[in-house]
Design a protein around this motif. Structure first.
Motif, PDB file in Angstrom:
ATOM      1  N   LEU A 175     -17.871  12.913   0.193  1.00 40.82           N
ATOM      2  CA  LEU A 175     -16.679  12.107  -0.042  1.00 40.82           C
ATOM      3  C   LEU A 175     -16.133  12.306  -1.448  1.00 40.82           C
ATOM      4  O   LEU A 175     -14.937  12.512  -1.643  1.00 40.82           O
ATOM      5  CB  LEU A 175     -17.001  10.623   0.185  1.00 40.82           C
ATOM      6  CG  LEU A 175     -15.820   9.663   0.071  1.00 40.82           C
ATOM      7  CD1 LEU A 175     -14.935   9.784   1.289  1.00 40.82           C
ATOM      8  CD2 LEU A 175     -16.306   8.230  -0.090  1.00 40.82           C
ATOM      9  N   GLN A 217     -13.544  15.578  -0.582  1.00 38.53           N
ATOM     10  CA  GLN A 217     -12.457  14.903   0.113  1.00 38.53           C
ATOM     11  C   GLN A 217     -11.341  14.525  -0.867  1.00 38.53           C
ATOM     12  O   GLN A 217     -11.392  13.485  -1.505  1.00 38.53           O
ATOM     13  CB  GLN A 217     -12.975  13.639   0.814  1.00 38.53           C
ATOM     14  CG  GLN A 217     -13.948  13.926   1.920  1.00 38.53           C
ATOM     15  CD  GLN A 217     -13.322  14.791   3.001  1.00 38.53           C
ATOM     16  OE1 GLN A 217     -13.575  15.992   3.056  1.00 38.53           O
ATOM     17  NE2 GLN A 217     -12.491  14.199   3.821  1.00 38.53           N
ATOM     18  N   ILE A 253      -6.957  12.183   1.530  1.00 35.21           N
ATOM     19  CA  ILE A 253      -7.327  11.216   2.555  1.00 35.21           C
ATOM     20  C   ILE A 253      -6.090  10.398   2.894  1.00 35.21           C
ATOM     21  O   ILE A 253      -5.477   9.794   2.012  1.00 35.21           O
ATOM     22  CB  ILE A 253      -8.462  10.296   2.066  1.00 35.21           C
ATOM     23  CG1 ILE A 253      -9.718  11.142   1.771  1.00 35.21           C
ATOM     24  CG2 ILE A 253      -8.781   9.211   3.075  1.00 35.21           C
ATOM     25  CD1 ILE A 253     -10.792  10.422   1.030  1.00 35.21           C
ATOM     26  N   ASP A 291      -7.200   7.163   7.356  1.00 27.52           N
ATOM     27  CA  ASP A 291      -8.572   7.533   7.081  1.00 27.52           C
ATOM     28  C   ASP A 291      -9.161   6.653   5.988  1.00 27.52           C
ATOM     29  O   ASP A 291     -10.326   6.229   6.060  1.00 27.52           O
ATOM     30  CB  ASP A 291      -8.662   9.002   6.672  1.00 27.52           C
ATOM     31  CG  ASP A 291      -8.373   9.923   7.849  1.00 27.52           C
ATOM     32  OD1 ASP A 291      -8.388   9.409   8.982  1.00 27.52           O
ATOM     33  OD2 ASP A 291      -8.129  11.119   7.633  1.00 27.52           O
ATOM     34  N   GLU A 341     -10.044   3.405   7.430  1.00 27.23           N
ATOM     35  CA  GLU A 341     -11.209   3.558   8.309  1.00 27.23           C
ATOM     36  C   GLU A 341     -12.495   3.633   7.483  1.00 27.23           C
ATOM     37  O   GLU A 341     -13.504   3.000   7.800  1.00 27.23           O
ATOM     38  CB  GLU A 341     -11.023   4.822   9.168  1.00 27.23           C
ATOM     39  CG  GLU A 341     -12.275   5.366   9.816  1.00 27.23           C
ATOM     40  CD  GLU A 341     -12.855   4.406  10.853  1.00 27.23           C
ATOM     41  OE1 GLU A 341     -12.120   3.505  11.311  1.00 27.23           O
ATOM     42  OE2 GLU A 341     -14.056   4.539  11.173  1.00 27.23           O
ATOM     43  N   LEU A 342     -12.434   4.398   6.369  1.00 30.54           N
ATOM     44  CA  LEU A 342     -13.612   4.544   5.524  1.00 30.54           C
ATOM     45  C   LEU A 342     -14.053   3.201   4.941  1.00 30.54           C
ATOM     46  O   LEU A 342     -15.238   2.901   4.849  1.00 30.54           O
ATOM     47  CB  LEU A 342     -13.321   5.521   4.381  1.00 30.54           C
ATOM     48  CG  LEU A 342     -13.306   7.009   4.744  1.00 30.54           C
ATOM     49  CD1 LEU A 342     -12.720   7.819   3.599  1.00 30.54           C
ATOM     50  CD2 LEU A 342     -14.709   7.497   5.073  1.00 30.54           C
ATOM     51  N   ARG A 363     -19.729   6.188   7.119  1.00 28.87           N
ATOM     52  CA  ARG A 363     -18.399   6.538   7.613  1.00 28.87           C
ATOM     53  C   ARG A 363     -17.909   7.829   6.969  1.00 28.87           C
ATOM     54  O   ARG A 363     -17.243   8.644   7.610  1.00 28.87           O
ATOM     55  CB  ARG A 363     -17.416   5.402   7.360  1.00 28.87           C
ATOM     56  CG  ARG A 363     -17.482   4.440   8.503  1.00 28.87           C
ATOM     57  CD  ARG A 363     -16.963   3.072   8.222  1.00 28.87           C
ATOM     58  NE  ARG A 363     -17.365   2.240   9.339  1.00 28.87           N
ATOM     59  CZ  ARG A 363     -18.581   1.773   9.510  1.00 28.87           C
ATOM     60  NH1 ARG A 363     -19.505   2.004   8.602  1.00 28.87           N
ATOM     61  NH2 ARG A 363     -18.891   1.077  10.581  1.00 28.87           N
ATOM     62  N   GLY A 364     -18.266   8.033   5.699  1.00 25.17           N
ATOM     63  CA  GLY A 364     -17.872   9.254   5.003  1.00 25.17           C
ATOM     64  C   GLY A 364     -18.472  10.484   5.650  1.00 25.17           C
ATOM     65  O   GLY A 364     -17.789  11.484   5.896  1.00 25.17           O
ATOM     66  N   HIS A 370     -16.870  11.226   8.811  1.00 30.67           N
ATOM     67  CA  HIS A 370     -15.512  11.718   8.623  1.00 30.67           C
ATOM     68  C   HIS A 370     -15.493  13.228   8.468  1.00 30.67           C
ATOM     69  O   HIS A 370     -14.720  13.933   9.108  1.00 30.67           O
ATOM     70  CB  HIS A 370     -14.915  11.031   7.395  1.00 30.67           C
ATOM     71  CG  HIS A 370     -13.450  11.227   7.273  1.00 30.67           C
ATOM     72  ND1 HIS A 370     -12.902  12.024   6.304  1.00 30.67           N
ATOM     73  CD2 HIS A 370     -12.426  10.731   7.991  1.00 30.67           C
ATOM     74  CE1 HIS A 370     -11.592  12.011   6.446  1.00 30.67           C
ATOM     75  NE2 HIS A 370     -11.272  11.227   7.464  1.00 30.67           N
ATOM     76  N   THR A 371     -16.365  13.729   7.594  1.00 28.42           N
ATOM     77  CA  THR A 371     -16.420  15.182   7.399  1.00 28.42           C
ATOM     78  C   THR A 371     -17.282  15.845   8.460  1.00 28.42           C
ATOM     79  O   THR A 371     -17.001  16.951   8.884  1.00 28.42           O
ATOM     80  CB  THR A 371     -17.045  15.557   6.036  1.00 28.42           C
ATOM     81  OG1 THR A 371     -17.748  14.430   5.554  1.00 28.42           O
ATOM     82  CG2 THR A 371     -15.998  16.015   5.071  1.00 28.42           C
TER      83      THR A 371
END
Ligand SMILES: [Mg+2]
Ligand SMILES: [Zn+2]
Ligand SMILES: [Zn+2]
Ligand SMILES: [Zn+2]
Lengths: 883, 78
Positions: free
Chosen positions: A511, A515, A518, A522, A525-526, A639-640, A643-644
């Motif tokens: 993250l 990242q 974003i 997103d 969401e994170l 969540r991070g 995400h990736t």
């Protein structure tokens, strides 16, 4: 009730405990009856008078009353009886001391075989030892050692013969076996003064009492009989043994009265000795153990006390408890670190007592109304007369009506209740911590993976225990002292022991490092699971006008305002001069006023044991903020990482052909170097290292060369894998695995070693028949050229197994050794206490350390003894750097 | 043969016999009797060198990893 005979229930203080031998007089005095018949019950199942179940010995059957104290079963403590032995018998437990005394006293006049002066001298030594609070054992041993040396009695000039001891309890003097009666006669004549020299007190321990003439019979409460389902009675092992003793005793008596020949008498005497021996200890060497009809050895007195499940270690030091639960643990990153997920089936079985008062009457009624089936309900109510009543559908209505202040209900566990949570082995205080419960479906305990390190738990089938606290005081104490957030910092090193592991670290690493664009969706969401209300100003806008944020901003949202820290990250390359904030690898973390300005978040920032940011948050913003931070970053990280995405497979160990060739060349070079070294060694051209022989030198040089080669290939593999490779990400960020693991998977496994040396054992002059005798080459002594990915050849595989086995043996030995070491340390130190004045004292108030740790500092409250916090205050006030 | 002083050795911390006044201060500070202090034997080489007698209290100034210097007091016994 017969109050006069009952044991008074007034607590009394124990003034002293005296140990000694029990005298026959005392045995008879405390006995309520002599036991003369081996039968236990008559045909109606009623205990026979003067039998082993005599009603005066106490009662175990409900309904009967004890004839000694008048109480019923359960109240009667039991009373001793006794058996008059026809002939004296040796008590096995005293054989050692018996032997010593026998050899130290005159066989004729029974005086201790020492000159008067020496006796006085020893007596003086004994009293000195006693005054100093030391054990008299050494002096007593000297007494026996000296006395044994005398070949003639200094008092009656009688020649002393050697006394041989034969297992289990025979004493042979000049080929003649001493009978217990003879030994007892000798001991009876020892004077009181001589007994004192031998370290015994003649008032409480006369040596002749070690030879039994009367046997105490333990109360029936000590050896209760059980009634089997078939209605048959099954007696305790001790009762069986006592029956044997009485039988033989009777037979002995009959035979002797009938004037039986000496031979038969001796046989019976020996038999009586056998039964008494096994009654005391059924595992004496040289004595066949007494067995049950089924062939099972009997559990007699010694067996009850000895060993792990014995009375001492099993019943007194270690006990089983109520209000506890145990099941498998599994992870749940959405729980707070202070919480524990409890399966509903457990929550419904375990209860907390709540006193009914006028203020909570309605609530308590509701619990009872729900009963056992509807969670959270009540399982029991306790009336004001202390009767416990199970809540059932049948009596529920009635209970509801009668429920009133003064009663207590036992309500089921519900969210927020404080419990203790534990994983064995409980090696430090963080092995038992207080959690708030959260009732969840399924059948396992759930915990936030950030609390795995203090418990040393993982989820490969580990089980943990939960203890439900039953009083308000204990819950208060637990939540103040034992709650997880109060234990984030370990007193061992003053840093966090709770913190991110595995995915938490990879997640935040990805993250905050990669990242950078974003979108709003997103970002929301994170941060969904944190208590955030607003997003910060976007970092910028895309061409189409959409705002974007970067990972550092997102992470900053969970940092407390006012947090300042900077430190090199785990990924730091340890450049010669650190450029700090300008590090080109983004490996220097700078956090200003709760904003991550520079750097990558990794193990060094939030990991358990390291966690500089976490450490700072707890020390400056308190434990609640610390727990909040851990909760937030675990959720954000999960969540991070989702995400990736982060995956690892066999193809992640693939390296390009050129790299492979490079590695092969490097390994070939190393092998050549080794053969050159060997050549030089064989030509005697090699120069020995200082303090080493030539053979040692060549071994070291070869190890060095090959080690270097392995590391080089690792570097090459690492380089070609690149920073985007997930294995590299995990290794560099400290999430899991190391570069060495990667090297072994992708490039070269390297040298296998046994005791730090190349493998040499095996056949004569060679490790395996595949090699020439005397071959010193790399592959002949366990160098594994292959990688785990490419696969090992048979000889490599074999060497690898040798090396791996040593590792296993090592860990097995180390854990048992360190475990015992810890046990001894704990036993030695457990009563020491840090006093309010900072001194460390033991229970008598004797000082051990004048100031705890010599500096009196609680490491969890100190910032690694650095005055950084005060410097920052000065800086913020004066605007100048403190030098 | 030349004599060595134990106190000159770098591994031996500084020891000295306390006078009664200092001792009193220490004992009141910790609210203890002499017997509650750690002990040292008169036969201990350093006690012999100092000429300590049973009943004396020896003050030890140790180097400390944590505090720089740490004070200990030891009651001399037979
Ligand atoms: Mg496990
Ligand atoms: Zn009784
Ligand atoms: Zn004699
Ligand atoms: Zn750097």
């Amino acid at each position: 009730m017969q109050m006069d005979n009952m044991v008074p229930s007034i607590p009394k203080r124990i003034g002293a405990i005296k140990f000694g031998l029990i005298s026959p007089r005392e045995v008879r005095k405390m006995s309520v009856t002599s036991i003369i018949t081996a039968d236990t019950y008559d045909d109606d199942g009623y205990p026979i008078d003067m039998g082993l179940m005599d009603l005066r010995l106490g009662v175990i059957d409900p309904g009967l009353k004890c004839k000694s104290c008048g109480s019923r079963a359960g109240e009667c403590p039991g009373h001793f009886g006794h058996i008059e032995l026809v002939a004296p018998v040796i008590h096995v437990g005293f054989n050692k001391i018996l032997r010593k005394i026998l050899r130290s006293v005159c066989c004729k006049c029974s005086s201790l075989l020492l000159e008067e002066g020496k006796k006085r001298d020893f007596l003086e030594q004994l009293s000195r030892q006693k005054d100093m609070g030391h054990l008299p054992d050494d002096v007593i041993n000297n007494v026996f050692k000296e006395a044994r040396k005398s070949k003639t009695c200094p008092y009656c000039n009688e020649e002393q013969l050697d006394i041989k001891f034969e297992k289990p309890s025979e004493y042979i003097e000049n080929g003649h076996k001493l009978t217990p009666t003879e030994i007892r006669d000798r001991f009876e004549n020892i004077s009181d003064d001589d007994i004192r020299v031998m370290g015994m007190n003649p008032d409480t321990a006369r040596p002749e009492w070690m030879i039994l003439t009367v046997l105490p019979v333990p109360p029936v409460t000590v050896r209760p009989s059980i009634t089997l389902e078939s209605g048959q009675r099954s007696e305790d092992d001790l009762t069986h043994k006592l029956v044997d003793i009485i039988r033989i005793n009777q037979r002995f008596q009959e035979n002797r009265d009938a004037g039986a020949p000496q031979l038969i008498i001796e046989d019976l005497w020996e038999l009586l000795q056998y039964h008494l021996t096994t009654y005391f200890d059924n595992e004496v060497s040289g004595v066949p153990p007494a067995r049950h009809r089924s062939g099972r050895p009997l559990k007699t007195l010694t067996q009850r006390l000895k060993g792990k499940e014995g009375r001492f270690r099993g019943s007194l030091s270690g006990k089983r408890v109520n209000f506890s639960a145990r099941t498998v643990v599994s992870p749940d990153p959405n729980l707070s670190i202070n919480e524990v997920g409890v399966p509903i089936s457990i929550a419904q079985h375990m209860t907390i007592p709540v006193r009914v008062i006028s203020k909570n009457l309605d609530l308590m009624r509701e619990y009872v109304r729900r009963g056992r089936e509807v969670h959270p309900g009540a399982n029991y109510v306790i009336r004001d007369d202390e009767r416990r009543i199970k809540v059932t559908d049948i009596n529920k209505e009635e209970l509801l009506e009668k429920l009133e202040p003064g009663w207590t209900i036992e309500r089921q566990l519900q969210d927020g209740d404080i419990v203790l949570f534990n994983r064995q082995p409980s090696l430090h205080k963080m092995s038992i911590m207080a959690h708030r419960i959260k009732v969840l479906p399924n059948k396992t305990f759930k915990l936030n993976p950030a609390v795995c390190p203090p418990y040393n738990a993982d989820f490969d089938g580990d089980e943990m225990n939960m203890h439900v606290l039953q009083t308000e005081e204990s819950r208060a104490e637990a939540s103040i002292l034992m709650q997880v957030q109060e234990n984030i910092l370990s007193p061992r090193f003053g840093g966090p022991i709770i913190g991110g592991i595995h995915d938490h670290i990879s997640g935040l690493f990805l993250l905050t490092r990669t990242q950078n664009f974003i979108s709003k969706n997103d970002a929301l969401e994170l941060l969904r699971k944190s208590e955030l209300r607003e997003l910060p100003e976007p970092r910028g806008h895309l061409e189409d006008g959409e705002p974007y944020w970067d990972g550092k901003q997102i992470f900053s949202q969970i940092l407390p305002k006012g947090l300042y820290v900077e430190f090199p990250a785990q990924v730091c390359f340890k450049c010669d001069t650190c450029k700090k904030g300008d590090c080109e690898y983004d490996a220097y973390v700078v956090i200003e006023d709760g904003e991550l300005i520079k750097g990558t978040i990794d193990e060094q920032a939030i990991g358990a044991f390291k966690g500089r940011v976490l450490d700072k948050v707890v020390k400056e913003f308190g434990t609640t903020a610390g727990a909040q931070f851990v909760d937030d970053f675990t959720r954000l990280a999960i969540r991070g990482v989702m995400h990736t995405g982060l995956s690892f497979g066999i193809s992640d160990e693939d390296i390009p052909l050129e790299a492979k060739e490079g590695i092969a060349i490097r390994l070939q070079d190393a092998e050549n170097e080794v053969s050159e070294l060997v050549q030089a060694y064989e030509n005697k051209e090699l120069e020995a290292l200082p303090g080493r022989t030539l053979a040692e030198t060549i071994e070291m040089r070869i190890m060095q060369t090959l080690g270097k080669a392995r590391d080089d290939t690792g570097g090459m593999a690492d380089q070609s894998l690149g920073l985007e490779n997930s294995a590299v990400i995990m290794a560099r960020s400290g999430a899991r695995g190391s570069i060495l693991n990667l090297t072994q998977m992708a490039a070269c496994v390297g040298q296998q070693a046994v005791r730090g040396e190349r493998i040499r054992r095996g056949y004569a002059d060679r490790t395996l028949p595949h090699f020439d005798k005397g071959d010193l080459g790399a592959d002949a002594h366990g160098f594994v050229k292959a990688s785990y990915k490419s696969g090992l050849n048979p000889t490599e595989y074999f060497f690898h197994a040798i090396g791996g086995r040593e590792g296993l043996v090592d860990t097995a030995v180390r854990t048992s050794q360190s475990g015992y070491l810890q046990r001894r340390l704990v036993n030695a130190l457990q009563d020491l206490e840090v006093q309010y004045d900072g001194s460390v004292r033991e229970t008598r108030g004797v000082i051990v350390q004048f100031k705890y740790g010599e500096d009196g500092i609680d490491s969890t409250k100190s910032d690694y003894s650095k005055p950084e916090a005060i410097h920052r205050v000065v800086r913020s006030v004066t605007g100048k750097e403190v030098v | 043969m030349s004599k060595f002083s134990l106190l000159d050795h770098e591994l031996i911390p500084h020891h000295e016999i306390m006078d009664e006044d200092d001792l009193k201060t220490v004992l009141t500070h910790y609210n203890v009797e002499r017997e509650q202090l750690p002990k040292i034997k008169v036969t201990d080489p350093i006690a012999l060198e100092l000429g300590a007698e049973p009943g004396n209290v020896v003050k030890v100034i140790r180097k400390s990893q944590t505090a720089g210097e740490a004070l200990y007091y030891r009651y001399v016994i037979e």
